[in-house]
Design an enzyme around this catalytic site. Structure first.
Site, PDB file in Angstrom:
ATOM      1  CE1 TYR A  72     -11.126 -65.304  59.190  1.00  0.00           C
ATOM      2  CE2 TYR A  72     -13.333 -66.209  59.439  1.00  0.00           C
ATOM      3  CZ  TYR A  72     -12.014 -66.138  59.843  1.00  0.00           C
ATOM      4  OH  TYR A  72     -11.593 -66.889  60.924  1.00  0.00           O
ATOM      5  CB  SER A 119     -13.324 -70.437  60.257  1.00  0.00           C
ATOM      6  OG  SER A 119     -14.386 -69.801  60.915  1.00  0.00           O
TER       7      SER A 119
HETATM    8  P1  NAD Z   1      -5.394 -64.013  67.110  1.00  0.00           P
HETATM    9  O1  NAD Z   1      -5.580 -62.577  66.825  1.00  0.00           O
HETATM   10  O2  NAD Z   1      -4.881 -64.386  68.446  1.00  0.00           O
HETATM   11  O3  NAD Z   1      -4.427 -64.697  66.058  1.00  0.00           O
HETATM   12  C1  NAD Z   1      -4.332 -64.329  64.717  1.00  0.00           C
HETATM   13  C2  NAD Z   1      -2.874 -64.076  64.455  1.00  0.00           C
HETATM   14  O4  NAD Z   1      -2.677 -63.895  63.054  1.00  0.00           O
HETATM   15  C3  NAD Z   1      -2.342 -62.807  65.094  1.00  0.00           C
HETATM   16  O5  NAD Z   1      -1.859 -63.051  66.392  1.00  0.00           O
HETATM   17  C4  NAD Z   1      -1.239 -62.391  64.144  1.00  0.00           C
HETATM   18  O6  NAD Z   1       0.016 -62.720  64.681  1.00  0.00           O
HETATM   19  C5  NAD Z   1      -1.487 -63.198  62.893  1.00  0.00           C
HETATM   20  N1  NAD Z   1      -1.569 -62.323  61.726  1.00  0.00           N
HETATM   21  C6  NAD Z   1      -2.652 -61.643  61.272  1.00  0.00           C
HETATM   22  N2  NAD Z   1      -2.302 -60.926  60.197  1.00  0.00           N
HETATM   23  C7  NAD Z   1      -0.981 -61.167  59.964  1.00  0.00           C
HETATM   24  C8  NAD Z   1      -0.043 -60.727  58.986  1.00  0.00           C
HETATM   25  N3  NAD Z   1      -0.389 -59.880  57.999  1.00  0.00           N
HETATM   26  N4  NAD Z   1       1.222 -61.163  59.085  1.00  0.00           N
HETATM   27  C9  NAD Z   1       1.599 -62.006  60.084  1.00  0.00           C
HETATM   28  N5  NAD Z   1       0.748 -62.470  61.011  1.00  0.00           N
HETATM   29  C10 NAD Z   1      -0.521 -62.048  60.950  1.00  0.00           C
HETATM   30  O7  NAD Z   1      -6.793 -64.715  66.828  1.00  0.00           O
HETATM   31  P2  NAD Z   1      -7.208 -66.254  66.701  1.00  0.00           P
HETATM   32  O8  NAD Z   1      -8.675 -66.233  66.758  1.00  0.00           O
HETATM   33  O9  NAD Z   1      -6.444 -67.085  67.620  1.00  0.00           O
HETATM   34  O10 NAD Z   1      -6.817 -66.598  65.210  1.00  0.00           O
HETATM   35  C11 NAD Z   1      -6.100 -67.765  64.839  1.00  0.00           C
HETATM   36  C12 NAD Z   1      -6.787 -68.429  63.677  1.00  0.00           C
HETATM   37  O11 NAD Z   1      -8.048 -68.916  64.107  1.00  0.00           O
HETATM   38  C13 NAD Z   1      -7.076 -67.523  62.498  1.00  0.00           C
HETATM   39  O12 NAD Z   1      -6.759 -68.212  61.306  1.00  0.00           O
HETATM   40  C14 NAD Z   1      -8.573 -67.302  62.577  1.00  0.00           C
HETATM   41  O13 NAD Z   1      -9.132 -67.040  61.325  1.00  0.00           O
HETATM   42  C15 NAD Z   1      -9.012 -68.636  63.132  1.00  0.00           C
HETATM   43  N6  NAD Z   1     -10.338 -68.678  63.725  1.00  0.00           N
HETATM   44  C16 NAD Z   1     -10.627 -67.943  64.826  1.00  0.00           C
HETATM   45  C17 NAD Z   1     -11.890 -68.026  65.367  1.00  0.00           C
HETATM   46  C18 NAD Z   1     -12.273 -67.236  66.590  1.00  0.00           C
HETATM   47  O14 NAD Z   1     -13.454 -67.182  66.922  1.00  0.00           O
HETATM   48  N7  NAD Z   1     -11.343 -66.618  67.288  1.00  0.00           N
HETATM   49  C19 NAD Z   1     -12.862 -68.856  64.805  1.00  0.00           C
HETATM   50  C20 NAD Z   1     -12.531 -69.607  63.693  1.00  0.00           C
HETATM   51  C21 NAD Z   1     -11.258 -69.511  63.155  1.00  0.00           C
END
Ligand code: NAD
Ligand code: MG
Length: 300
Positions: A205, A192
């Protein structure tokens, strides 16, 4: 003639004048189908060209958001997919399955809770067994906890799921995957912008994401001699269920407005980075790197 792509044009049209979205909240983990607007995962735009033909990939958190965009792109590049997700995300996972199968590839669905070591390790074994091998592990599942500002608002109860989901599960899954990954295969972890520009309300986080960058570089050293590449993608603000599920709803109106490009990104805009890093032809000499997809925020 405009050189703006369809993906960029869609992303710009989806945001408000501040670059963000209408206020809204969901209970974690949240569902893609309940977001307004529903995110763009590249369903109408991603075109494959055989970059991952015949490969087998496991994407954790592949039901929604960045993971779904990567899953659609990988399938259209010729890979079979296993995706993991929490049981309450079954409807989002079924949507992703539909897009993978539309691309003519196999979709293996693995509901589980990655905070549990036994379930996490079993999930990787099931993926490899049902796919008949494993070439790409994408450690993408992640969790952030909405809380007030101040160090005193962190306690073991709210810190535990953040560290377990982001850090422990990535290490457990990578260990387990090593039984299956051979030369030419790779591990990609979603970190991130928070690893570089940490926001005080996301202190725990951000610490896990910084640790994952360090893990990526270190593991790349260890696995290089085995021909296994290890890389990371560091997204900036991306419109996914994680946001309405873990932030005060009104903050979303400004979400992404502080980036040089002036708006939040869509999951579809992250897919190319995941394809590039997984592609043996394009990234065969790329290991130990963190590729930013941040709308212009620095990743160093
Ligand atoms: P998202 O909610 O679509 O995806 C996150 C996924 O993590 C969920 O769909 C879920 O299936 C899984 N998850 C969470 N807790 C879990 C658990 N206990 N057991 C099994 N699965 C679990 O959101 P996203 O933003 O696509 O997230 C994907 C990655 O991107 C994450 O690592 C997040 O930290 C990272 N990220 C997101 C952003 C943003 O702005 N959206 C920015 C930087 C990094
Ligand atoms: Mg989800």
């Amino acid at each position: 003639m405009s050189t703006t792509s369809d993906i960029t044009r869609r992303a710009e049209e989806m945001t408000n004048d501040s670059g963000g979205f209408p206020p809204q909240e969901q209970r974690p983990p949240g569902l893609s189908s309940e977001m307004t607007p529903v995110p763009d995962h590249g369903e109408q735009t991603y075109r494959g060209s055989g970059k991952l033909q015949g490969m087998k990939a496991l994407i954790t958190g592949g039901d929604s958001g960045i993971g779904r965009a990567a899953a659609i792109a990988y399938a259209r590049e010729g890979a079979d997919l296993a995706i993991s997700y929490l049981p309450e995300e079954e409807s989002d996972a079924q949507d992703t399955r539909g897009w993978i199968e539309d691309a003519g590839r196999r979709a293996v669905l693995l509901p589980c809770d990655l905070r549990d070591e036994t379930q996490c390790r079993q999930m990787v074994r099931d993926a490899a067994q049902q796919l008949g091998g494993l070439d790409i592990l994408v450690n993408n599942a992640g969790y952030q906890h909405a809380r007030g500002e101040g160090l005193e608002t962190i306690d073991s109860e709210n810190m535990d799921p953040v560290f377990k989901t982001n850090l422990y599960a990535t290490i457990w899954a990578s260990q387990e995957a090593l039984d299956h990954l051979g030369p030419g295969s790779s591990i990609i972890t979603t970190t991130s912008i928070q690893a570089y520009q940490p926001a005080p309300p996301l202190l725990d986080y951000a610490a896990t994401k910084s640790a994952l960058n360090n893990f990526t570089v270190n593991l790349a050293s260890e696995l290089g001699p085995r021909g296994i590449r290890v890389n990371a993608v560091a997204p900036g603000p991306i419109w996914t269920p994680l946001q309405p599920a873990t932030q005060p709803g009104e903050k979303l109106e400004e979400f992404g407005s502080d980036t040089p490009l002036g708006r939040a990104g869509q999951p579809a805009e992250c897919a190319g980075a995941f394809v590039f890093l997984a592609s043996p032809a394009d990234a065969g000499y790329v290991s130990g790197t963190v590729l930013g997809v941040t709308g212009g925020k620095p990743v160093f």
